[in-house]
Design a protein around this motif. Structure first.
Motif, PDB file in Angstrom:
ATOM      1  N   ASN A 365       0.825  -1.205   0.000  1.00 34.40           N
ATOM      2  CA  ASN A 365       0.000   0.000   0.000  1.00 34.40           C
ATOM      3  C   ASN A 365       0.857   1.253   0.000  1.00 34.40           C
ATOM      4  O   ASN A 365       0.579   2.225  -0.716  1.00 34.40           O
ATOM      5  CB  ASN A 365      -0.932  -0.002   1.216  1.00 34.40           C
ATOM      6  CG  ASN A 365      -2.017  -1.052   1.119  1.00 34.40           C
ATOM      7  OD1 ASN A 365      -2.995  -0.889   0.402  1.00 34.40           O
ATOM      8  ND2 ASN A 365      -1.845  -2.149   1.850  1.00 34.40           N
ATOM      9  N   GLU A 366       1.940   1.237   0.791  1.00 27.98           N
ATOM     10  CA  GLU A 366       2.848   2.382   0.826  1.00 27.98           C
ATOM     11  C   GLU A 366       3.552   2.560  -0.518  1.00 27.98           C
ATOM     12  O   GLU A 366       3.765   3.687  -0.983  1.00 27.98           O
ATOM     13  CB  GLU A 366       3.881   2.210   1.943  1.00 27.98           C
ATOM     14  CG  GLU A 366       3.309   2.286   3.351  1.00 27.98           C
ATOM     15  CD  GLU A 366       4.387   2.165   4.402  1.00 27.98           C
ATOM     16  OE1 GLU A 366       5.569   1.970   4.032  1.00 27.98           O
ATOM     17  OE2 GLU A 366       4.071   2.272   5.603  1.00 27.98           O
ATOM     18  N   ILE A 367       3.920   1.444  -1.131  1.00 26.86           N
ATOM     19  CA  ILE A 367       4.591   1.502  -2.435  1.00 26.86           C
ATOM     20  C   ILE A 367       3.680   2.141  -3.472  1.00 26.86           C
ATOM     21  O   ILE A 367       4.100   2.997  -4.264  1.00 26.86           O
ATOM     22  CB  ILE A 367       5.016   0.093  -2.890  1.00 26.86           C
ATOM     23  CG1 ILE A 367       6.122  -0.441  -1.962  1.00 26.86           C
ATOM     24  CG2 ILE A 367       5.506   0.112  -4.331  1.00 26.86           C
ATOM     25  CD1 ILE A 367       6.467  -1.895  -2.207  1.00 26.86           C
ATOM     26  N   LEU A 368       2.402   1.746  -3.486  1.00 25.03           N
ATOM     27  CA  LEU A 368       1.459   2.290  -4.468  1.00 25.03           C
ATOM     28  C   LEU A 368       1.158   3.763  -4.200  1.00 25.03           C
ATOM     29  O   LEU A 368       0.975   4.548  -5.133  1.00 25.03           O
ATOM     30  CB  LEU A 368       0.175   1.468  -4.460  1.00 25.03           C
ATOM     31  CG  LEU A 368       0.311   0.039  -5.010  1.00 25.03           C
ATOM     32  CD1 LEU A 368      -0.963  -0.759  -4.778  1.00 25.03           C
ATOM     33  CD2 LEU A 368       0.633   0.068  -6.496  1.00 25.03           C
ATOM     34  N   GLU A 369       1.112   4.133  -2.924  1.00 24.26           N
ATOM     35  CA  GLU A 369       0.912   5.544  -2.590  1.00 24.26           C
ATOM     36  C   GLU A 369       2.097   6.375  -3.071  1.00 24.26           C
ATOM     37  O   GLU A 369       1.926   7.469  -3.626  1.00 24.26           O
ATOM     38  CB  GLU A 369       0.743   5.696  -1.070  1.00 24.26           C
ATOM     39  CG  GLU A 369      -0.530   5.090  -0.507  1.00 24.26           C
ATOM     40  CD  GLU A 369      -1.769   5.905  -0.830  1.00 24.26           C
ATOM     41  OE1 GLU A 369      -1.626   6.981  -1.459  1.00 24.26           O
ATOM     42  OE2 GLU A 369      -2.874   5.469  -0.470  1.00 24.26           O
ATOM     43  N   GLN A 370       3.308   5.852  -2.874  1.00 22.52           N
ATOM     44  CA  GLN A 370       4.510   6.565  -3.314  1.00 22.52           C
ATOM     45  C   GLN A 370       4.554   6.658  -4.846  1.00 22.52           C
ATOM     46  O   GLN A 370       4.961   7.673  -5.409  1.00 22.52           O
ATOM     47  CB  GLN A 370       5.761   5.863  -2.797  1.00 22.52           C
ATOM     48  CG  GLN A 370       7.051   6.621  -3.099  1.00 22.52           C
ATOM     49  CD  GLN A 370       8.289   5.848  -2.739  1.00 22.52           C
ATOM     50  OE1 GLN A 370       8.648   4.892  -3.422  1.00 22.52           O
ATOM     51  NE2 GLN A 370       8.948   6.236  -1.642  1.00 22.52           N
ATOM     52  N   LEU A 371       4.108   5.582  -5.511  1.00 22.34           N
ATOM     53  CA  LEU A 371       4.085   5.576  -6.975  1.00 22.34           C
ATOM     54  C   LEU A 371       3.196   6.693  -7.510  1.00 22.34           C
ATOM     55  O   LEU A 371       3.557   7.405  -8.454  1.00 22.34           O
ATOM     56  CB  LEU A 371       3.595   4.219  -7.483  1.00 22.34           C
ATOM     57  CG  LEU A 371       3.428   4.084  -9.001  1.00 22.34           C
ATOM     58  CD1 LEU A 371       4.772   4.246  -9.706  1.00 22.34           C
ATOM     59  CD2 LEU A 371       2.815   2.732  -9.347  1.00 22.34           C
ATOM     60  N   GLN A 372       2.025   6.864  -6.892  1.00 21.06           N
ATOM     61  CA  GLN A 372       1.131   7.937  -7.322  1.00 21.06           C
ATOM     62  C   GLN A 372       1.766   9.304  -7.125  1.00 21.06           C
ATOM     63  O   GLN A 372       1.666  10.195  -7.967  1.00 21.06           O
ATOM     64  CB  GLN A 372      -0.182   7.870  -6.533  1.00 21.06           C
ATOM     65  CG  GLN A 372      -1.025   6.653  -6.826  1.00 21.06           C
ATOM     66  CD  GLN A 372      -2.329   6.682  -6.051  1.00 21.06           C
ATOM     67  OE1 GLN A 372      -3.168   7.548  -6.268  1.00 21.06           O
ATOM     68  NE2 GLN A 372      -2.506   5.747  -5.147  1.00 21.06           N
ATOM     69  N   GLU A 373       2.460   9.455  -5.993  1.00 26.02           N
ATOM     70  CA  GLU A 373       3.094  10.732  -5.689  1.00 26.02           C
ATOM     71  C   GLU A 373       4.206  11.055  -6.683  1.00 26.02           C
ATOM     72  O   GLU A 373       4.288  12.164  -7.221  1.00 26.02           O
ATOM     73  CB  GLU A 373       3.658  10.689  -4.266  1.00 26.02           C
ATOM     74  CG  GLU A 373       4.361  11.964  -3.847  1.00 26.02           C
ATOM     75  CD  GLU A 373       4.963  11.863  -2.458  1.00 26.02           C
ATOM     76  OE1 GLU A 373       5.855  12.670  -2.150  1.00 26.02           O
ATOM     77  OE2 GLU A 373       4.557  10.965  -1.689  1.00 26.02           O
ATOM     78  N   LYS A 374       5.072  10.095  -6.959  1.00 28.22           N
ATOM     79  CA  LYS A 374       6.207  10.324  -7.856  1.00 28.22           C
ATOM     80  C   LYS A 374       5.756  10.442  -9.311  1.00 28.22           C
ATOM     81  O   LYS A 374       6.364  11.167 -10.103  1.00 28.22           O
ATOM     82  CB  LYS A 374       7.231   9.200  -7.692  1.00 28.22           C
ATOM     83  CG  LYS A 374       7.941   9.211  -6.343  1.00 28.22           C
ATOM     84  CD  LYS A 374       9.053   8.187  -6.280  1.00 28.22           C
ATOM     85  CE  LYS A 374       9.804   8.253  -4.967  1.00 28.22           C
ATOM     86  NZ  LYS A 374      10.482   9.567  -4.755  1.00 28.22           N
TER      87      LYS A 374
END
Length: 467
Positions: A365-374
């Protein structure tokens, strides 16, 4: 306006397809469309505005794609009536992979029909949104004659993305939006052996034509099949189905019946189909391309690859042009790095000797949140994106992609529990009717019988017949 909404849905669907997330499980969608194309011809011949023609074409294409096979329909559609889809006409069986040249010719004929329908529309008279969708649709179709020229080049058994690995994952993610979905699901399982027979026949024809996979890829497919059938009694297709049943409020007797039916089909229909696939593929060893060679190793393989790149990238650039773009981008990055090192000579030594101060994420979940941000640095930021994370069954982990996207339905994103509302009604003869699904009514006479059939539920004894 419904047609406007359908245009947006089709845009979403085509974007999914171009991103490689659409699950295909019963051959070419175009073949299915060919049987439903009267609406397109009619749209091209009647007095309509170009926008109306285009929206009618979008309507037909949308229905064709989402009803092409039972898994696609289940994946994308929750409310068929909203899109004028006749649910009773959905065939809950897999089709068969094309195994004749005539089948590929039919695909070409259907493609030409769709392209002609697009060509009949004045592009300049469409809105900007419609033009964007028009371009997206046009790019998704191959050039006329492509299917016949490259008959049997399509790979149904590619490792990681092929049928043997993807089918169990697709079935494990089947949406159970009503009690009938459980029965539809069982019908799909029944059709797996015939579907696999057509896939195997397709592979044999590829072998005869020098279009078969390499021995390394063959070994990977066989290992995928062996992994799936390794734990027969505890196969995840049994445990996942049982888990879905347990989330639903239905009678204990019906739940037991469904669980037993599914287990029987997994053990005596699906697993034998995988075993037959292993037996059928092994004799084809040594008839394909060399290890670590791609489709370019086939006759006219480079031309085939170029067309695939055009379809899936949405770009008109040639392969040499793409290589030039990539090389220029790589060189720009190298120049930028060199400039950084020249401005800070100690930077390279720091990178080699000091630990990187980067937080390594492990939670999906954290990885996908970071992906959206970047991603928002290079792409428009999208608000309100909802997603869920599921794990691939351990038995398929070695042979599945490290991560993949499984799209939600086009017309909703509802976590639905069958029989979510329990109604207790009393009939004239004082028999309690437990009704959760209108198609399944259980008649009992006492509260204890209800608990015997249904389990512990909250009984609203104050309900009247009128309620």
């Amino acid at each position: 306006m419904i047609l406007r909404k359908k245009s947006k849905l089709l845009r979403k669907l085509f974007c999914m397809m171009l991103a490689g997330v659409m699950v295909s499980s019963s051959g070419n969608v175009v073949t299915n469309f060919a049987t439903q194309s009267n609406g397109i011809v009619y749209a091209a011949e009647t007095e309509q505005t170009d926008s109306e023609k285009f929206n009618e074409l979008v309507d037909e294409l949308l229905k064709a794609y989402v009803t092409a096979d039972p898994l696609s329909y289940n994946m994308y559609i929750q409310n068929p009536k909203e899109y004028n889809i006749d649910e009773s006409a959905i065939n809950y069986k897999f089709g068969e992979i094309t195994t004749t040249l005539d089948g590929y010719k039919e695909d070409d004929a259907a493609t030409v029909e769709i392209i002609n329908a697009l060509n009949s529309i004045n592009y300049n008279r469409l809105t900007k949104d419609e033009q964007d969708l028009y371009d997206l649709i046009r790019f998704s179709y191959s050039k006329p004659g492509f299917n016949e020229k490259f008959a049997f080049y399509d790979q149904e058994l590619s490792p990681y993305l092929g049928v043997l690995a993807n089918l169990p994952n697709s079935l494990a993610n089947y949406n159970f939006n009503s009690k009938q979905d459980f029965y539809n699901y069982l019908e799909i399982i029944k059709s797996v052996p015939d579907y696999f027979k057509s896939v195997l026949e397709h592979a044999k024809i590829q072998s005869e034509k020098g279009l078969f996979m390499s021995d390394r890829q063959l070994d990977e497919n066989i290992e995928i099949a062996k992994s799936f059938i390794a734990n027969k009694e505890d196969n995840f297709m049994i445990t996942v189905f049982d888990h879905n049943i347990d989330k639903v409020r239905m009678s204990k007797s019906e739940a037991k019946k469904l669980k037993e039916a599914n287990k029987d089909l997994v053990l005596n229909t699906m697993i034998p189909a995988y075993e037959d696939m292993i037996k059928g593929l092994e004799p084809l060893r040594g008839t394909g391309i060399g290890d670590y060679q791609g489709v370019c190793a086939y006759k006219n393989g480079k031309e085939y690859y170029e067309e695939l790149v055009r379809q899936y990238s949405g770009s008109t650039m040639s392969i040499p042009q793409m290589k030039k773009e990539f090389e220029e981008q790589r060189q720009n990055l190298l120049n930028e790095a060199q400039k950084m090192f020249m401005e800070n000579p100690d930077l390279l030594n720091q990178l080699m000797t000091e630990p990187l101060k980067i937080k390594v994420l492990s939670d999906p979940n954290e990885i996908l949140e970071q992906l959206q941000e970047k991603a928002s640095v290079l792409y428009p930021k999208l608000e309100g994106i909802e997603f869920g994370v599921k794990y691939v069954d351990p038995s398929l982990e070695p042979y599945s992609a490290p991560a993949f996207v499984y799209p939600i339905s086009l017309d909703g994103n509802k976590e639905y529990t069958v029989n979510d509302l329990i109604q207790i009604k009393y009939s004239e003869d004082n028999v309690i009717k437990f009704t959760g699904d209108v198609k399944n009514t259980i008649e009992v006479s006492t509260e204890s019988e209800i608990k015997e059939e249904v389990g512990d539920i909250v009984i609203r004894s104050s309900l009247t017949e009128e309620e």
